[in-house]
Design a protein around this motif. Sequence first.
Motif, mmCIF file in Angstrom:
data_model
loop_
_atom_site.group_PDB
_atom_site.id
_atom_site.type_symbol
_atom_site.label_atom_id
_atom_site.label_comp_id
_atom_site.label_asym_id
_atom_site.label_seq_id
_atom_site.Cartn_x
_atom_site.Cartn_y
_atom_site.Cartn_z
ATOM 1 N N MET A 123 10.510 -2.877 4.198
ATOM 2 C CA MET A 123 9.092 -2.643 4.113
ATOM 3 C C MET A 123 8.825 -1.180 3.757
ATOM 4 S SD MET A 123 6.646 -4.134 7.053
ATOM 5 C CE MET A 123 7.446 -5.608 7.591
ATOM 6 N N PRO A 124 7.926 -0.899 2.852
ATOM 7 C CA PRO A 124 7.604 0.493 2.522
ATOM 8 C C PRO A 124 6.644 1.107 3.552
ATOM 9 C CG PRO A 124 6.501 -1.012 1.014
ATOM 10 C CD PRO A 124 7.335 -1.846 1.927
ATOM 11 N N TYR A 125 6.875 2.355 3.850
ATOM 12 C CA TYR A 125 6.094 3.073 4.853
ATOM 13 C C TYR A 125 5.647 4.428 4.336
ATOM 14 C CZ TYR A 125 8.047 -0.053 8.408
ATOM 15 O OH TYR A 125 8.411 -1.141 9.149
ATOM 16 N N THR A 126 4.535 4.898 4.865
ATOM 17 C CA THR A 126 4.164 6.311 4.818
ATOM 18 C C THR A 126 4.360 6.811 6.236
ATOM 19 O OG1 THR A 126 2.509 5.942 3.093
ATOM 20 C CG2 THR A 126 2.303 7.974 4.381
ATOM 21 N N TYR A 127 4.880 8.034 6.377
ATOM 22 C CA TYR A 127 5.174 8.553 7.708
ATOM 23 C C TYR A 127 4.842 10.041 7.798
ATOM 24 C CZ TYR A 127 9.298 10.560 5.527
ATOM 25 O OH TYR A 127 10.122 11.281 4.709
ATOM 26 N N ILE A 128 4.681 10.492 9.019
ATOM 27 C CA ILE A 128 4.499 11.919 9.310
ATOM 28 C C ILE A 128 5.518 12.283 10.375
ATOM 29 C CG2 ILE A 128 2.957 13.725 10.182
ATOM 30 C CD1 ILE A 128 0.576 11.983 9.311
ATOM 31 N N THR B 279 8.884 5.970 2.455
ATOM 32 C CA THR B 279 10.254 5.474 2.447
ATOM 33 C C THR B 279 10.286 3.974 2.667
ATOM 34 O OG1 THR B 279 12.448 5.763 3.453
ATOM 35 C CG2 THR B 279 10.559 5.836 4.935
ATOM 36 N N TRP B 280 11.444 3.384 2.451
ATOM 37 C CA TRP B 280 11.679 1.984 2.775
ATOM 38 C C TRP B 280 12.158 1.832 4.206
ATOM 39 C CZ3 TRP B 280 10.264 -2.067 -0.050
ATOM 40 C CH2 TRP B 280 9.998 -1.880 -1.406
ATOM 41 N N TRP C 93 4.017 9.568 13.289
ATOM 42 C CA TRP C 93 3.151 8.469 12.862
ATOM 43 C C TRP C 93 3.813 7.759 11.694
ATOM 44 C CZ3 TRP C 93 0.903 7.552 8.098
ATOM 45 C CH2 TRP C 93 -0.091 6.577 8.051
ATOM 46 N N CYS C 94 3.589 6.451 11.580
ATOM 47 C CA CYS C 94 3.986 5.718 10.382
ATOM 48 C C CYS C 94 3.118 4.468 10.237
ATOM 49 C CB CYS C 94 5.467 5.351 10.392
ATOM 50 S SG CYS C 94 5.942 4.107 11.581
ATOM 51 N N CYS C 95 3.036 3.994 9.014
ATOM 52 C CA CYS C 95 2.259 2.793 8.708
ATOM 53 C C CYS C 95 2.929 2.093 7.532
ATOM 54 C CB CYS C 95 0.826 3.190 8.344
ATOM 55 S SG CYS C 95 -0.248 1.782 7.994
ATOM 56 N N TRP C 96 3.042 0.764 7.606
ATOM 57 C CA TRP C 96 3.666 0.023 6.508
ATOM 58 C C TRP C 96 2.617 -0.399 5.487
ATOM 59 C CZ3 TRP C 96 2.403 -5.030 5.461
ATOM 60 C CH2 TRP C 96 1.777 -5.740 6.462
ATOM 61 N N PHE C 97 3.092 -0.593 4.266
ATOM 62 C CA PHE C 97 2.244 -0.990 3.147
ATOM 63 C C PHE C 97 2.883 -2.171 2.426
ATOM 64 C CE2 PHE C 97 0.941 3.252 4.112
ATOM 65 C CZ PHE C 97 -0.413 3.274 3.839
ATOM 66 N N ASP C 98 2.109 -2.837 1.609
ATOM 67 C CA ASP C 98 2.605 -3.998 0.874
ATOM 68 C C ASP C 98 3.547 -3.617 -0.263
ATOM 69 O OD1 ASP C 98 1.263 -5.865 2.437
ATOM 70 O OD2 ASP C 98 -0.548 -5.737 1.205
ATOM 71 N N ALA D 50 2.378 2.941 -0.539
ATOM 72 C CA ALA D 50 2.882 3.909 0.442
ATOM 73 C C ALA D 50 2.937 5.300 -0.172
ATOM 74 C CB ALA D 50 4.259 3.491 0.946
ATOM 75 N N PHE D 51 3.412 5.404 -1.404
ATOM 76 C CA PHE D 51 3.499 6.696 -2.078
ATOM 77 C C PHE D 51 2.105 7.272 -2.339
ATOM 78 C CE2 PHE D 51 3.865 9.288 -5.962
ATOM 79 C CZ PHE D 51 4.743 10.262 -5.496
#
Length: 108
Positions: A1-6, A19-20, A49-54, A59-60
């Motif tokens: 799953m792709p994520y955006t994270y801090i 990231t994946w 923090w992180c959140c998944w995207f489709d 995510a990018f």
Amino acid sequence: MPYTYIVRCADDSYYVGSTWDVDARVWQHNSPDLGAAYTRHRQPVVLAWCCWFDSIEQAFAYEKRVQGWNRRKREALIRGEFDALPDLSRRSAVQRRRAEEGGFEAQA
């Protein structure tokens, strides 16, 4: 799953990425030679923090959006204070629009 994270760095700064695999990426940020140059000099880092995207594209795109935010706005996101995000915007146009919609005073 792709994520955006801090991640929060040892110097209390933040690094935003996408990231994946979040766990593997945080591990890389804490390694001496695999993480981003920014985090290599600010170890250890911890996931804040992180959140998944489709998709990785989403995510990018969100990563790039959050990278442009100020510290207060990033910290509101980390705390889950989503309603506060528009009020923490640096852009005066967003501040004016919020003032018109909700009766808040716009900041100049």
